[in-house]
Design an enzyme around this catalytic site. Structure first.
Site, PDB file in Angstrom:
ATOM      1  N   GLU A 154       3.152  -3.338  -7.386  1.00  0.00           N
ATOM      2  CA  GLU A 154       2.355  -2.269  -6.664  1.00  0.00           C
ATOM      3  C   GLU A 154       2.153  -1.273  -8.000  1.00  0.00           C
ATOM      4  OE1 GLU A 154       4.458   0.400  -4.079  1.00  0.00           O
ATOM      5  OE2 GLU A 154       2.806   1.487  -3.596  1.00  0.00           O
ATOM      6  N   HIS A 172       8.483  -5.473  -2.937  1.00  0.00           N
ATOM      7  CA  HIS A 172       7.782  -5.397  -4.118  1.00  0.00           C
ATOM      8  C   HIS A 172       8.291  -4.413  -5.103  1.00  0.00           C
ATOM      9  CE1 HIS A 172       6.173  -2.006  -1.323  1.00  0.00           C
ATOM     10  NE2 HIS A 172       6.184  -1.377  -2.437  1.00  0.00           N
ATOM     11  N   HIS A 177       9.747   2.604  -8.120  1.00  0.00           N
ATOM     12  CA  HIS A 177      10.666   2.103  -6.967  1.00  0.00           C
ATOM     13  C   HIS A 177      10.683   0.434  -6.986  1.00  0.00           C
ATOM     14  CE1 HIS A 177       6.741   2.725  -4.758  1.00  0.00           C
ATOM     15  NE2 HIS A 177       6.968   1.689  -4.221  1.00  0.00           N
TER      16      HIS A 177
HETATM   17 CO    CO Z   1       5.793   0.757  -2.689  1.00  0.00          CO
END
Ligand code: CO
Length: 134
Positions: free
Chosen positions: A130, A79, A7
């Site tokens: 991440e 992020h 994502h």
């Molecule tokens: Co995230």
């Protein structure tokens, strides 16, 4: 090592307004809000055919995204999340190459119930990364 883009996360000042943009204006499918007190955020996910967009709203007083929102009052990209097969192997390899892992360096359970880690933006082209074990 990194696999699919899981994502892209966008911090928004107002989750309901962000949801309306993605659901009503852009015609996306948006999940119900999910409060994650241990991460200091409330999230919704926009399901796209090839990835997801995560909208993040500040939750509580010590939210890690609050300083970002202060710098970017209208919100912004926060992020990107890449999938890895084994988060400990990935972490150890990155650390051995000098990359900084945020927090105590131990994986936490992310919004999908899977282990996640965050990597320092200064080591990754100015972008908070991440990693999520899938
Ligand atoms: Co995230």
């Amino acid at each position: 090592m990194i696999g699919r883009l899981n994502h892209v996360a966008i911090v928004v000042p107002d989750l309901a307004a962000g949801t309306a943009v993605y659901r009503d204006t852009l015609g996306g499918t948006v999940s119900e809000p999910q409060a994650l007190p241990e991460h200091g955020v409330t999230v919704v996910f926009v399901e796209l055919p090839n990835t997801k967009i995560e909208l993040l709203e500040v939750l509580g007083e010590n939210s890690p995204v609050a300083p970002f929102l202060e710098r970017n009052p209208s919100g912004g990209i926060h992020h990107v999340c890449y999938e890895v097969e084994d988060i400990i192997t990935a972490r150890d390899k990155l650390k051995s190459e000098g990359a900084r892992v945020l927090g105590d360096g131990e994986p936490k359970t992310g919004a999908h119930g899977k282990p996640v880690l965050f990597l320092h933006p200064k080591d990754f082209c100015g972008t908070l990364v991440e990693l999520e074990q899938v």
